[in-house]
Design a protein around this motif. Structure first.
Motif, PDB file in Angstrom:
ATOM      1  N   MET B   1       0.434   8.189  10.843  1.00 59.57           N
ATOM      2  CA  MET B   1       0.309   7.353   9.656  1.00 59.57           C
ATOM      3  C   MET B   1       0.737   8.116   8.412  1.00 59.57           C
ATOM      4  SD  MET B   1      -3.024   5.205   8.641  1.00 59.57           S
ATOM      5  CE  MET B   1      -3.065   4.641  10.329  1.00 59.57           C
ATOM      6  N   LYS B   2       1.497   7.477   7.587  1.00 64.86           N
ATOM      7  CA  LYS B   2       2.004   8.132   6.384  1.00 64.86           C
ATOM      8  C   LYS B   2       0.957   8.172   5.288  1.00 64.86           C
ATOM      9  CE  LYS B   2       6.876   6.970   6.571  1.00 64.86           C
ATOM     10  NZ  LYS B   2       7.897   6.161   5.938  1.00 64.86           N
ATOM     11  N   HIS B   3       0.948   9.245   4.581  1.00 63.91           N
ATOM     12  CA  HIS B   3       0.111   9.283   3.386  1.00 63.91           C
ATOM     13  C   HIS B   3       0.988   9.664   2.231  1.00 63.91           C
ATOM     14  CE1 HIS B   3      -3.714   8.944   5.522  1.00 63.91           C
ATOM     15  NE2 HIS B   3      -3.040   9.523   6.483  1.00 63.91           N
ATOM     16  N   ARG B   4       1.321   8.716   1.448  1.00 64.76           N
ATOM     17  CA  ARG B   4       2.136   9.003   0.281  1.00 64.76           C
ATOM     18  C   ARG B   4       1.258   9.582  -0.802  1.00 64.76           C
ATOM     19  NH1 ARG B   4       5.805   4.331  -0.129  1.00 64.76           N
ATOM     20  NH2 ARG B   4       7.057   4.389   1.760  1.00 64.76           N
ATOM     21  N   SER B   5       1.874   9.766  -1.949  1.00 67.03           N
ATOM     22  CA  SER B   5       1.100  10.330  -3.061  1.00 67.03           C
ATOM     23  C   SER B   5       0.003   9.367  -3.516  1.00 67.03           C
ATOM     24  CB  SER B   5       2.035  10.623  -4.234  1.00 67.03           C
ATOM     25  OG  SER B   5       2.675   9.409  -4.598  1.00 67.03           O
ATOM     26  N   PHE B   6       0.059   8.138  -2.992  1.00 68.89           N
ATOM     27  CA  PHE B   6      -0.911   7.137  -3.452  1.00 68.89           C
ATOM     28  C   PHE B   6      -2.322   7.439  -2.994  1.00 68.89           C
ATOM     29  CE2 PHE B   6       2.946   4.444  -2.476  1.00 68.89           C
ATOM     30  CZ  PHE B   6       3.587   4.877  -3.621  1.00 68.89           C
ATOM     31  N   GLU B   7      -2.445   8.427  -2.105  1.00 68.86           N
ATOM     32  CA  GLU B   7      -3.810   8.710  -1.685  1.00 68.86           C
ATOM     33  C   GLU B   7      -4.641   9.251  -2.841  1.00 68.86           C
ATOM     34  OE1 GLU B   7      -4.117  12.014   1.230  1.00 68.86           O
ATOM     35  OE2 GLU B   7      -1.973  12.077   0.946  1.00 68.86           O
ATOM     36  N   ILE B   8      -3.999   9.404  -3.993  1.00 68.97           N
ATOM     37  CA  ILE B   8      -4.799   9.700  -5.188  1.00 68.97           C
ATOM     38  C   ILE B   8      -5.980   8.762  -5.306  1.00 68.97           C
ATOM     39  CG2 ILE B   8      -3.084  10.758  -6.722  1.00 68.97           C
ATOM     40  CD1 ILE B   8      -2.877   7.805  -7.915  1.00 68.97           C
ATOM     41  N   SER B   9      -5.764   7.522  -4.882  1.00 67.98           N
ATOM     42  CA  SER B   9      -6.863   6.583  -5.102  1.00 67.98           C
ATOM     43  C   SER B   9      -8.098   7.056  -4.355  1.00 67.98           C
ATOM     44  CB  SER B   9      -6.468   5.180  -4.652  1.00 67.98           C
ATOM     45  OG  SER B   9      -6.143   5.186  -3.290  1.00 67.98           O
ATOM     46  N   LEU B  54      -6.151  -8.055  -5.339  1.00 66.34           N
ATOM     47  CA  LEU B  54      -6.370  -6.658  -5.719  1.00 66.34           C
ATOM     48  C   LEU B  54      -5.023  -5.941  -5.634  1.00 66.34           C
ATOM     49  CD1 LEU B  54      -8.872  -4.761  -6.277  1.00 66.34           C
ATOM     50  CD2 LEU B  54      -8.893  -4.282  -3.828  1.00 66.34           C
ATOM     51  N   PRO B  55      -4.099  -6.324  -6.514  1.00 68.67           N
ATOM     52  CA  PRO B  55      -2.719  -5.849  -6.343  1.00 68.67           C
ATOM     53  C   PRO B  55      -2.580  -4.347  -6.595  1.00 68.67           C
ATOM     54  CG  PRO B  55      -2.964  -7.081  -8.396  1.00 68.67           C
ATOM     55  CD  PRO B  55      -4.243  -7.243  -7.653  1.00 68.67           C
ATOM     56  N   PRO B  56      -1.836  -3.651  -5.733  1.00 67.90           N
ATOM     57  CA  PRO B  56      -1.562  -2.228  -5.944  1.00 67.90           C
ATOM     58  C   PRO B  56      -0.433  -2.072  -6.947  1.00 67.90           C
ATOM     59  CG  PRO B  56      -0.546  -2.962  -3.903  1.00 67.90           C
ATOM     60  CD  PRO B  56      -1.250  -4.167  -4.489  1.00 67.90           C
ATOM     61  N   PHE B  81      -4.556   0.436  -8.658  1.00 63.89           N
ATOM     62  CA  PHE B  81      -4.915  -0.943  -8.302  1.00 63.89           C
ATOM     63  C   PHE B  81      -5.319  -1.723  -9.543  1.00 63.89           C
ATOM     64  CE2 PHE B  81      -5.687   1.293  -4.283  1.00 63.89           C
ATOM     65  CZ  PHE B  81      -4.967   0.488  -3.418  1.00 63.89           C
ATOM     66  N   SER B  82      -5.140  -3.044  -9.444  1.00 62.18           N
ATOM     67  CA  SER B  82      -5.578  -3.944 -10.510  1.00 62.18           C
ATOM     68  C   SER B  82      -6.311  -5.120  -9.886  1.00 62.18           C
ATOM     69  CB  SER B  82      -4.370  -4.463 -11.300  1.00 62.18           C
ATOM     70  OG  SER B  82      -3.630  -3.393 -11.833  1.00 62.18           O
ATOM     71  N   GLY B 330       1.180   2.163   1.992  1.00 63.89           N
ATOM     72  CA  GLY B 330       2.521   1.864   1.492  1.00 63.89           C
ATOM     73  C   GLY B 330       2.981   0.489   1.937  1.00 63.89           C
ATOM     74  N   LEU B 331       4.002  -0.012   1.273  1.00 65.36           N
ATOM     75  CA  LEU B 331       4.422  -1.397   1.478  1.00 65.36           C
ATOM     76  C   LEU B 331       5.778  -1.527   2.153  1.00 65.36           C
ATOM     77  CD1 LEU B 331       3.426  -2.867  -2.012  1.00 65.36           C
ATOM     78  CD2 LEU B 331       2.272  -3.297   0.158  1.00 65.36           C
ATOM     79  N   ARG B 332       6.480  -0.405   2.340  1.00 65.34           N
ATOM     80  CA  ARG B 332       7.832  -0.519   2.897  1.00 65.34           C
ATOM     81  C   ARG B 332       7.776  -0.961   4.348  1.00 65.34           C
ATOM     82  NH1 ARG B 332      10.233   5.004   0.174  1.00 65.34           N
ATOM     83  NH2 ARG B 332       9.895   4.275  -1.954  1.00 65.34           N
ATOM     84  N   PRO B 333       8.853  -1.552   4.825  1.00 64.35           N
ATOM     85  CA  PRO B 333       8.841  -2.080   6.192  1.00 64.35           C
ATOM     86  C   PRO B 333       8.311  -1.064   7.214  1.00 64.35           C
ATOM     87  CG  PRO B 333      10.840  -2.764   5.087  1.00 64.35           C
ATOM     88  CD  PRO B 333      10.102  -1.876   4.118  1.00 64.35           C
TER      89      PRO B 333
END
Lengths: 445, 389
Positions: B1-9, B54-56, B81-82, B330-333
């Motif tokens: 499983m990928k963990h992008r930099s978004f794991e900041i959350s 809860l849009p990212p 997130f918002s 992440g959202l990419r295919p």
């Protein structure tokens, strides 16, 4: 065999509750009484024949969307669809309350629920009645495959499950409309209408059927009254051959999905799925596997002949066990009004359905209404059922002079001794009637 | 499983939890501890679209993928997130650190049938079949007085509340109430029918509790209903574990229009619930879930189809909020399941088990053996609730 008992069961289990005199009429030959209804159903009420055809109502929606987008739809809902809904629902309930062929009427309701379209999606509010009148009612005496095709091709189903704007991803329509595939209709056809959720299909099958169904759409409103009907848009149909449940379908335009639906209708998983639903509705919440197998076999052997299937139900011994099913709110309201000999329905009848939790064509999802007891009986709802029985008894103008025979007109020998005793000891004829309508036996069929 | 930099959350939430703990020492803990906890479960039927609720908004791929379907007002939360802009009350709760968002979350069910997915959400097992009762009912069965403490709101009883433990059920009524003497006569008759036996006496108890409650509920909308639910739950003798449904979230078309409408109604409902609960709000947790999410890509009709990964909200005075918990896939295919669905990276049972253990005080044995069979309570998400004293 106890013919008196069977006559009562014929009217309350297979029918929609006895109208005064019906149990007597059925007593000489309860099965024959039911079979005759299927062969020669009484015609629908005149009110039903006077309702607007779906294509006119759908055309109005198309015009509203085109000219005024969402505000136009909101206005149409308020000014046309909601009043239409009330008319349709009053007529449907009135038909159920007054018909002399209530086994046939139950059969219509059963299949309408199998192919649920629901006003939980707001634009369907004014259209669900037309769908039932046009796609379901005329087809419940024929073969399942024709009912399936009629339901899936009906403009209201196309709208309800979003197929009108499902475009093949590689089609001119998709490019022009900046749209794409919507698999809603395909999924529910497989999961609910035909194979059943455990019917052995996978996501690839869903997508494949969705692609075959692209182009199954509506004719545009053009002012000549030809809008709002089923129309195959070739430019939205994804070209190419498809595979579904291991069968190959050459690209044949509208015929591709049609052939797929024919094959689905004949699939053994469909027979099993339908048999399970029928057994649950007509036998008990937990029918024996034998009953399901036998109905499934009838379905297959008769190539889905719905009339034969209805008659096969009458030959199932377990289906004649008394009071195994709890009435849904709709069944309770209709049987109550039949019991007191009401000559129609009105908005008060609809309000009762709202209070008891089952407005016509407002099932929570395309799966339709629950058909098992535990979904329908809770302490709060139980009291509400009693409130309703009492309210109806309150409104009946002429009180019976002999409350016990009056009760027997409604349920025959199905009331237990204690209930009959309580009815005979009631403080007034009105309370006696309220007791008969709120007795535990009357909650069942 | 990928963990992008978004794991900041996720990292950010760890920092937050320190801050929250401090806040609870200085402020929150002065409020009454959750000695009499309330738990409300709202099931959004149909599969709510998490990318709208809860849009990212910090995901650089979101706007490109969603296109016009990403054009709606939002309330920024943690920088990534918002919240949907039609939910100002939820935004306020976020500010007060009383709301947690969960994203890329799902039940163990990994397919796309509404009905199977709802069964899994409600039966508390890893598969759709095999249980005719719901996990809230099994939880209620472990404590006395389930008929008072458990309440199902609305028509019928959803699977989550069905089972051996008698529970209450309530929906507002307009019918005239039958003469008590009629009910007196019926009770012994109904008692002979095993299914119906307990219904009328229990109905009477409930009637005594809700007597005279009117209000604008005829439409069945969430705002009116939640007001009344709040009044019930606030009572000393009122229900403590409540389940209710909200229909209409299966948005295959015109998604933005419907999300705006239903989110606003839900949000107003939460505002009215909070005000009806009064002091008891501090002891309340509301879990808002759906059976699954929707596809990452819009479909061709301004909506999205059934997809596996979804979102959830947990809110209330008993909640240690102010964070979104997500191991963002992440959202990419390539990030998705089958190139279509948001990939779930968390098990919703981790939230449910936390509510059971840390809010309602069920033991790990009760949870793992009875309520959520097979789930290890130690794997629940930590520190979602204020510590009970």
């Amino acid at each position: 065999m106890n013919r008196q008992m069977d006559a009562a069961i014929a009217t309350v289990r297979f029918g929609m509750g006895a109208r005064p005199g019906e149990i007597r009429d059925a007593a000489s030959d309860p099965r024959g009484w039911l079979a005759a209804q299927m062969a020669n159903p009484a015609p629908a009420t005149l009110d039903m024949k006077s309702l607007e055809p779906s294509h006119e109502l759908v055309s109005q929606l198309q015009v509203a969307v085109r000219t005024d987008a969402i505000p136009g739809v909101v206005k149409l809902l308020r000014q046309v669809y909601r009043p239409q809904y009330v008319r349709e629902a009053v007529v449907r309930t009135g038909q159920a309350i007054t018909t002399t062929s209530s086994f046939h009427e139950r059969w219509v309701h059963f299949w309408s629920d199998h192919f649920t379209v629901t006003g939980k999606k707001p634009v369907i509010v004014g259209l669900a009645g037309g769908f039932e009148r046009e796609a379901i009612r005329p087809n419940v005496g024929g073969r399942f495959v024709d009912l399936l095709l009629a339901a899936v091709r009906h403009p209201v189903m196309i709208l309800y499950l979003d197929n009108a704007r499902s475009f093949g991803p590689n089609t001119p329509a998709a490019r022009y409309r900046n749209g794409g595939l919507n698999e809603n209709l395909a999924r529910e056809v497989l999961e609910l209408h035909t194979l059943g959720v455990d019917g052995g299909y996978d996501q690839a099958d869903v997508r494949s059927l969705a692609l075959m169904l692209t182009g199954w759409s509506l004719s545009p409103a053009d002012g000549n009254g030809s809008g709002g009907r089923f129309h195959f848009h070739a430019t939205a149909h994804e070209p190419g051959e498809r595979h579904l449940m291991g069968i190959r379908y050459a690209d044949d335009g509208v015929g591709q999905a049609e052939q797929a639906l024919r094959d689905l209708a004949a699939h053994p998983a469909t027979a099993r799925n339908i048999a399970r639903e029928l057994a649950r509705h007509f036998v008990s919440d937990t029918p024996s596997p034998d009953v399901v197998t036998s109905l499934s076999r009838t379905f297959t052997e008769t190539a889905g002949d719905l009339q034969q299937l209805a008659l096969a139900l009458l030959d199932i011994q377990e289906a004649w066990a008394p009071l195994t099913k709890l009435k849904t709110p709709d069944e309770l309201v209709v049987s109550t009004m039949r019991g007191v000999g009401a000559n129609g329905s009105n908005e008060a009848t609809l309000n009762a359905l709202v209070e008891l939790g089952q407005r016509p064509w407002m099932a929570p999802s395309p799966k339709g209404w629950p058909d098992t007891a535990e979904a329908w009986i809770t302490p709060d709802r139980a009291l509400r059922r009693v409130d309703f029985g009492a309210a109806v008894a309150e409104r009946v103008a002429t009180m019976p002079t002999d409350p016990v025979s009056r009760a027997r007109e409604m349920m025959g020998e199905l009331y237990g001794r204690d209930t009959i005793t309580e009815i005979s000891r009631a403080e007034s004829p009105r309370q006696a009637l309220a007791l008969a309508l709120s007795a535990p036996e009357f909650q069942r069929r | 499983m990928k963990h992008r930099s978004f794991e900041i959350s996720r990292r950010r939430l760890l920092q937050f939890s320190g801050a929250t703990a401090l806040a609870s020492v200085s402020g929150q803990s002065l409020a009454a501890p959750a000695s009499d906890p309330r738990f409300l479960m709202i099931i959004l039927r149909g599969g709510v679209d998490g990318l709208t609720m809860l849009p990212p908004t910090g995901d650089p791929d979101l706007a490109g993928i969603r296109g016009q379907m990403n054009e709606f007002p939002t309330i920024p939360l943690d920088g990534f997130f918002s919240l949907h802009g039609a939910m100002p009350t939820m935004g306020e709760l976020w500010e007060q650190q009383q709301l947690i968002g969960f994203h890329a979350i799902s039940t163990p069910y990994q397919d796309r049938s509404h009905f199977d997915a709802q069964n899994v959400l409600e039966n508390g097992l890893a598969h759709p079949d095999g249980s005719a009762d719901g996990w809230l009912n099994r939880a209620l069965a472990l404590r006395p007085d389930s008929a008072r403490r458990g309440l199902s709101v609305g028509a019928g009883t959803p699977l989550i509340m069905r089972g051996a433990a008698p529970v209450g059920s309530w929906a507002p009524s307009q019918l005239p109430v039958a003469e008590p003497t009629l009910v007196d006569r019926l009770i012994p008759l109904w008692a002979k029918d095993p299914l119906l036996a307990r219904m009328l006496p229990q109905g009477r108890e409930l009637q005594a509790m809700t007597g005279g409650m009117g209000g604008d509920t005829s439409s069945g909308r969430m705002a009116g209903l939640l007001d009344q639910v709040g009044q019930l739950m606030a009572r000393v003798d009122g229900p403590r574990i409540v389940a209710m449904d909200s229909d209409g979230w299966d948005m295959h078309g015109t998604l933005l229009f419907h999300m705006n409408r239903l989110s606003a109604d839900l949000d107003q409902g939460i505002a009215r619930l909070r005000s009806a609960l009064g002091e008891s709000w501090s002891q309340t947790a509301v879990l808002i879930v759906s059976e699954f999410g929707r596809t990452v890509e819009p479909n061709g009709t301004g909506g999205a189809d059934h997809g596996i990964g979804g979102s959830a909200l947990l809110l209330g005075g008993a909640v240690r909020g102010g964070r979104v918990i997500a191991d963002w896939p992440g959202l990419r295919p390539g990030d998705r399941i089958a190139a279509r669905d948001l990939r779930p990276t968390a098990d919703l049972r981790g939230v449910i088990a936390a509510a059971l253990a840390d809010h309602l005080s069920y033991s790990p044995t009760e949870i793992g053996e009875t309520i959520l069979p097979g789930f290890t309570t130690a794997n629940r998400l930590p520190e979602l609730f204020h510590r009970m004293l």
